[in-house]
Every structure is written in structure tokens, then in C-alpha cells.
Design a protein around this motif. Structure first.
Motif, PDB file in Angstrom:
ATOM      1  N   HIS A  58       0.806  -1.231  -0.155  1.00 48.38           N
ATOM      2  CA  HIS A  58       0.107  -0.052  -0.124  1.00 48.38           C
ATOM      3  C   HIS A  58       0.997   1.097  -0.033  1.00 48.38           C
ATOM      4  O   HIS A  58       2.048   1.117   0.183  1.00 48.38           O
ATOM      5  CB  HIS A  58      -0.988  -0.066   1.402  1.00 48.38           C
ATOM      6  CG  HIS A  58      -0.221   0.431   2.670  1.00 48.38           C
ATOM      7  ND1 HIS A  58       0.552  -0.603   3.196  1.00 48.38           N
ATOM      8  CD2 HIS A  58       0.007   1.368   3.315  1.00 48.38           C
ATOM      9  CE1 HIS A  58       1.189   0.009   4.202  1.00 48.38           C
ATOM     10  NE2 HIS A  58       0.766   1.275   4.221  1.00 48.38           N
ATOM     11  N   LEU A  59       0.280   2.301  -0.297  1.00 50.23           N
ATOM     12  CA  LEU A  59       0.934   3.885   0.041  1.00 50.23           C
ATOM     13  C   LEU A  59      -0.110   4.816   0.264  1.00 50.23           C
ATOM     14  O   LEU A  59      -0.957   4.855  -0.575  1.00 50.23           O
ATOM     15  CB  LEU A  59       1.680   4.051  -1.380  1.00 50.23           C
ATOM     16  CG  LEU A  59       2.954   5.065  -1.533  1.00 50.23           C
ATOM     17  CD1 LEU A  59       3.864   4.852  -2.694  1.00 50.23           C
ATOM     18  CD2 LEU A  59       2.266   6.377  -1.571  1.00 50.23           C
ATOM     19  N   GLY A  60       0.362   5.383   1.476  1.00 54.01           N
ATOM     20  CA  GLY A  60      -0.922   6.414   1.715  1.00 54.01           C
ATOM     21  C   GLY A  60      -2.034   5.885   2.032  1.00 54.01           C
ATOM     22  O   GLY A  60      -2.249   4.555   2.442  1.00 54.01           O
ATOM     23  N   ARG A  61      -3.213   6.797   2.215  1.00 52.06           N
ATOM     24  CA  ARG A  61      -4.459   6.536   2.412  1.00 52.06           C
ATOM     25  C   ARG A  61      -5.324   6.952   1.079  1.00 52.06           C
ATOM     26  O   ARG A  61      -6.130   7.763   1.243  1.00 52.06           O
ATOM     27  CB  ARG A  61      -4.773   7.511   3.640  1.00 52.06           C
ATOM     28  CG  ARG A  61      -3.994   6.938   5.045  1.00 52.06           C
ATOM     29  CD  ARG A  61      -4.310   7.814   6.202  1.00 52.06           C
ATOM     30  NE  ARG A  61      -3.531   7.298   7.127  1.00 52.06           N
ATOM     31  CZ  ARG A  61      -3.672   6.387   8.051  1.00 52.06           C
ATOM     32  NH1 ARG A  61      -4.635   5.623   8.003  1.00 52.06           N
ATOM     33  NH2 ARG A  61      -2.746   6.220   8.880  1.00 52.06           N
ATOM     34  N   PRO A  62      -5.266   6.238   0.069  1.00 55.10           N
ATOM     35  CA  PRO A  62      -6.331   6.501  -1.129  1.00 55.10           C
ATOM     36  C   PRO A  62      -7.668   6.185  -0.869  1.00 55.10           C
ATOM     37  O   PRO A  62      -8.626   6.599  -1.265  1.00 55.10           O
ATOM     38  CB  PRO A  62      -5.735   5.821  -2.190  1.00 55.10           C
ATOM     39  CG  PRO A  62      -4.763   4.604  -1.547  1.00 55.10           C
ATOM     40  CD  PRO A  62      -4.214   5.342  -0.127  1.00 55.10           C
ATOM     41  N   LYS A  63      -7.658   5.554   0.263  1.00 55.02           N
ATOM     42  CA  LYS A  63      -9.335   5.054   0.791  1.00 55.02           C
ATOM     43  C   LYS A  63     -10.076   4.560  -0.270  1.00 55.02           C
ATOM     44  O   LYS A  63     -11.234   4.877  -0.523  1.00 55.02           O
ATOM     45  CB  LYS A  63      -9.735   6.572   1.301  1.00 55.02           C
ATOM     46  CG  LYS A  63      -8.980   7.269   2.481  1.00 55.02           C
ATOM     47  CD  LYS A  63     -10.136   8.109   3.403  1.00 55.02           C
ATOM     48  CE  LYS A  63      -9.062   8.328   4.562  1.00 55.02           C
ATOM     49  NZ  LYS A  63      -9.387   9.680   5.017  1.00 55.02           N
ATOM     50  N   GLY A  64      -9.658   3.611  -0.921  1.00 57.30           N
ATOM     51  CA  GLY A  64     -10.543   2.770  -1.841  1.00 57.30           C
ATOM     52  C   GLY A  64     -10.496   3.218  -3.296  1.00 57.30           C
ATOM     53  O   GLY A  64     -11.513   3.033  -4.094  1.00 57.30           O
ATOM     54  N   TYR A 119      -8.108  -0.409  -3.710  1.00 50.98           N
ATOM     55  CA  TYR A 119      -9.437  -0.976  -3.544  1.00 50.98           C
ATOM     56  C   TYR A 119      -9.868  -1.047  -2.140  1.00 50.98           C
ATOM     57  O   TYR A 119      -8.975  -1.425  -1.250  1.00 50.98           O
ATOM     58  CB  TYR A 119      -9.264  -2.412  -4.061  1.00 50.98           C
ATOM     59  CG  TYR A 119      -9.145  -2.658  -5.493  1.00 50.98           C
ATOM     60  CD1 TYR A 119     -10.265  -3.092  -6.233  1.00 50.98           C
ATOM     61  CD2 TYR A 119      -8.058  -2.514  -6.351  1.00 50.98           C
ATOM     62  CE1 TYR A 119     -10.135  -3.302  -7.449  1.00 50.98           C
ATOM     63  CE2 TYR A 119      -7.927  -2.383  -7.483  1.00 50.98           C
ATOM     64  CZ  TYR A 119      -8.947  -2.895  -8.308  1.00 50.98           C
ATOM     65  OH  TYR A 119      -8.901  -3.031  -9.675  1.00 50.98           O
ATOM     66  N   LYS A 120     -11.374  -0.614  -1.886  1.00 49.58           N
ATOM     67  CA  LYS A 120     -11.617  -0.453  -0.465  1.00 49.58           C
ATOM     68  C   LYS A 120     -11.615  -1.998   0.137  1.00 49.58           C
ATOM     69  O   LYS A 120     -11.660  -2.188   1.293  1.00 49.58           O
ATOM     70  CB  LYS A 120     -12.877   0.154  -0.481  1.00 49.58           C
ATOM     71  CG  LYS A 120     -14.126  -0.295  -1.150  1.00 49.58           C
ATOM     72  CD  LYS A 120     -15.282   0.040  -0.961  1.00 49.58           C
ATOM     73  CE  LYS A 120     -16.489  -0.461  -1.438  1.00 49.58           C
ATOM     74  NZ  LYS A 120     -16.517  -1.303  -2.809  1.00 49.58           N
TER      75      LYS A 120
END
Ligand code: ADP
Ligand code: MG
Length: 392
Positions: A58-64, A119-120
């Protein structure tokens, strides 16, 4: 738990979970590639031994959602510069094109998937998503210690669909160290807890009550404990929904064998910035327009004395807003006390590691963990969801 070097991976499709969550600057360039370099022993071993390697992070918080600024493209490019193997970037995490690229992988070739958190389903540990990640995969290797306290699809869910599972080098090193210090710690065992993410940490303290001999509290967490006792803490950072949990912990601490310490004095400021008026106070309530930004000098002295007598020290979370020099003395004081003690010392967390660096004592710490939340949960619960998944 298997270790990756015990496996035969030649010609096998290996899914490797790493932590490529590197800091990027505004232009999208990698500011610090430490995390990519840290996973090279595992990646190198797998490719040297003929694995067909799928790498995921993962990288950062793209939130789905697909957030192009959080693509793993730059990390993939850096990895390709660091290993003498073919490294390709997948356009997605799952789907037809990714399936095709996975099947086409040759021995000693790597394919980096796009950011799992586009993807959430990743953070929800969705079984269908986990099954798609596991498609055609022969071996699952987890080298992302710092993500292993999260029951996410690439950490936990995937394990159910893959026959062979193992830990990578980074994971093994972390677990070996933490295990030694935590399952059979030499006493006195002192746990020092601070930082900002109170809600993540406060419940974990409860399980430390039965393990540590002394618990030293600093950082923003202190104010939640103080406010829970009805004391005025001005504009300090408090998590209102944790006040009840804090009271329960204080209650349990009173009846347990552990000595539970809150700061005796505080550095206050009107805002969390440098160059503003500060003052040190011992008594509460704080003035209504001031906030606690660091532990005070009396507290540093008291904590240092406890640390000096320790045989095992675990530290997670700075004692104040240490990024600002005027509010860094508490964290630096604690870091120096740990460095001077003869204790086996473990520091977990990105910010705590930065505070140790700021104090100039990095080489005097026994082990600096790459995972903040993960090291704290391991110390409290003696395992992590991601480790259990490798063992079942
Ligand atoms: P780690 O990364 O080591 O796990 P955390 O991320 O939990 O630590 O906490 C680090 C953050 O806590 C730092 O950014 C620091 O500024 C903040 N912090 C510490 N004390 C305070 C405080 N009194 N008020 C607000 N923030 C604080
Ligand atoms: Mg942090």
C-alpha cells in the motif's frame, strides 16, 4: 512460522507483501527509499532462487479510490534501479490484465502491483478480493511487519487461499527481536508510551498492565488521562471518546502491580508552533487558552531515573511535539536516558525513531522497529494478525 529461505521457490509464483509506503514530495519523487532498501534481502533472495515474483504494497491513504499521486510507479522505478532483474509495473491490482501479466512472469522476474488500497476491499479484508490476489499464487511471503497488525486482504485474507506461507527477512528480524524482549523480558521492564494517536494505543496499555513493571506516559495521551480525572487541560489534544477507556485503565493500574506514571509537569503553549510564548506548569487546570506540548523537566528527570534502573525498555510515541525544537526536550531527554541505560531497548514507530535520531543516540538503541502500531500490538498481545495468518 516458516522463513522464506526454507522454501523451494524456483519457477513458483510468489506473492510478496512488502511495505513500499515511502514518503513522496510534491513532485512525486521519493524522499526516502529506506523502506524499499529494507525489503531487498527478501526480494533478492527470491529472485536469485528463480521465483516468479509478484510484489504488493500500500502507499498512503487513497481510501479505496485510484489516486494517481499515490501510485506505486515511482517505487517500482526505484526498485528496478536497485536489483539486477527485470522489474515491471502492473496497471492494476487485480483483473484480466494483471492475471495475464502474472502468468507471463518468467523465473527471476518481478511484477509490482498497483497500490493495494486503491481497492476498498483491501482494508475490509474482502474474501473475494483476497482470492483474486491469491489467484495462481503458489507461495505467500509477508515481509511487511509494519502492516501486520492490520487484518487486511494482502496480510491476512490471502493466506487462506495459498498453500505455502513464510516470513521474509525483515519480518523475521522484527519478530525475533520483539519476541526475545517481550515474552521473557528481563526485569524491571519499563514501557514508555506517548504520541498523538491515542485511540490506537490507549486500549493496548491495558494489556501492558499485566506485563510491564513501570508504565511511563507522555505525549498527547497524557491529557486524555488527566481530563478523564476531571482535570482541566486547556486546549490540549484530547480524544473525548476515549475518556471512559482512560478511566478504566487508571482504575486497573491502581489495583495491578504496575507503577503507572503520568507527567508531573508540562510545557504549555498557546498554539502548536515554535516561537510562541511557552511556560512550564506543575498544577492543573491549565490556562484555558493553552495546550500541553511536551513533558516538563521534572518529569524528564523522574522518567530518566526509572529508565536508568530498567533491564528492558520499550518505547512507542514521542513525549511531545518533538518536530518543533522548543517542544522536543522531553523526547530527547527520554531518548538519552534510554541510550545511557544498560537495558535491552526497543523503539517502535516512525516518529519515535525520528526522535531518537534527533537526540543523536540511534546507535545506542538495541532495536529500532519499522512498525509503530505493529510493534506496540506485538508487545501487548505477543502476536499479530499477519503472523497468525502465516502460522495457520
Ligand atoms: P510513532 O510514529 O512513533 O508511532 P505517533 O505517530 O503515535 O508516534 O505520534 C507522533 C506524533 O505525536 C508526533 O507528530 C507528535 O508531534 C505528536 N505529539 C506528541 N505529543 C503531542 C502533544 N502533546 N500534542 C499534540 N501532538 C503531540
Ligand atoms: Mg507516527
Amino acid at each position: 512460522m516458516n522463513f522464506v529461505t526454507e522454501l523451494d521457490v524456483k519457477g513458483r509464483l510468489v506473492f510478496l507483501r512488502v511495505d513500499f509506503n515511502v514518503p513522496l514530495d510534491e513532485g512525486g519523487a521519493i524522499r526516502d527509499d529506506t523502506r524499499i532498501r529494507a525489503s531487498l534481502p527478501t526480494i533478492g533472495w527470491l529472485l536469485d532462487h528463480g521465483a516468479r515474483l509478484v510484489i504488493a504494497s500500500h502507499l498512503g491513504r487513497p481510501k479505496g479510490k485510484v489516486v494517481p499521486a499515490m501510485s506505486l510507479g515511482p517505487a517500482t522505478k526505484r526498485l528496478a534501479e536497485l536489483v539486477p532483474y527485470k522489474v515491471a509495473m502492473a496497471p492494476d491490482v487485480v483483473g484480466d490484465e494483471v492475471r495475464r501479466l502474472k502468468r507471463a512472469l518468467g523465473e527471476g522476474e518481478a511484477l509490482v502491483l498497483e497500490n493495494l488500497r486503491f481497492y476498498k476491499e483491501e482494508e475490509k479484508n474482502d474474501p473475494e478480493f483476497a482470492r483474486q490476489l491469491a489467484e495462481d499464487v503458489d507461495v505467500f511471503v509477508n515481509d511487511a511487519f509494519g502492516s501486520s497488525h492490520r487484518a487486511h486482504a494482502s496480510v491476512v485474507g490471502i493466506a487462506a487461499y495459498v498453500p505455502v506461507k513464510a516470513a521474509g527477512y525483515l519480518m523475521k528480524k522484527e519478530v525475533d527481536y520483539l519476541k526475545k524482549a517481550v515474552h521473557t523480558p528481563e526485569k524491571p521492564y519499563v514501557a514508555i508510551l506517548g504520541g498523538a494517536k491515542v485511540s490506537d494505543k490507549i486500549e493496548i496499555i491495558e494489556s501492558l498492565l499485566g506485563k510491564a513493571d513501570q508504565i511511563l506516559i507522555g505525549g498527547a495521551m497524557s491529557y486524555t488521562f488527566l481530563k478523564a480525572q476531571g482535570l482541566g487541560v486547556g486546549t490540549s489534544l484530547v480524544e473525548e471518546d476515549q475518556l471512559e477507556v482512560a478511566l478504566v485503565i487508571l482504575d486497573k493500574a491502581r489495583t495491578s502491580a504496575v507503577s503507572f506514571h503520568l507527567p508531573q509537569d508540562h510545557v504549555l503553549a498557546r498554539s502548536p508552533e515554535g516561537g510562541t510564548e511557552t511556560k512550564v506548569v506543575e498544577s492543573l487546570p491549565f490556562p484555558e487558552d493553552m495546550m500541553g506540548v511536551d513533558i516538563g523537566p521534572k518529569t524528564v528527570e523522574a522518567y530518566a531515573a526509572v529508565i536508568a534502573a530498567a533491564k528492558t525498555v520499550f518505547w512507542n510515541g514521542p513525549m511531545g511535539i518533538f518536530e518543533i525544537d522548543e517542544f522536543a526536550q522531553g523526547s530527547i531527554g527520554v531518548a538519552k536516558a534510554i541510550a545511557e541505560s544498560n537495558a535491552v531497548s526497543i523503539v517502535g514507530g516512525g516518529d519515535s525513531a525520528a526522535a531518537v535520531k534527533k537526540a543523536g543516540v540511534r546507535d545506542k538503541i538495541s532495536h529500532i522497529s519499522t512498525g509503530g502500531g505493529a510493534s506496540l500490538e506485538y508487545v501487548a498481545y505477543e502476536t499479530l494478525p499477519g503472523i497468525t495468518a502465516l502460522e495457520n
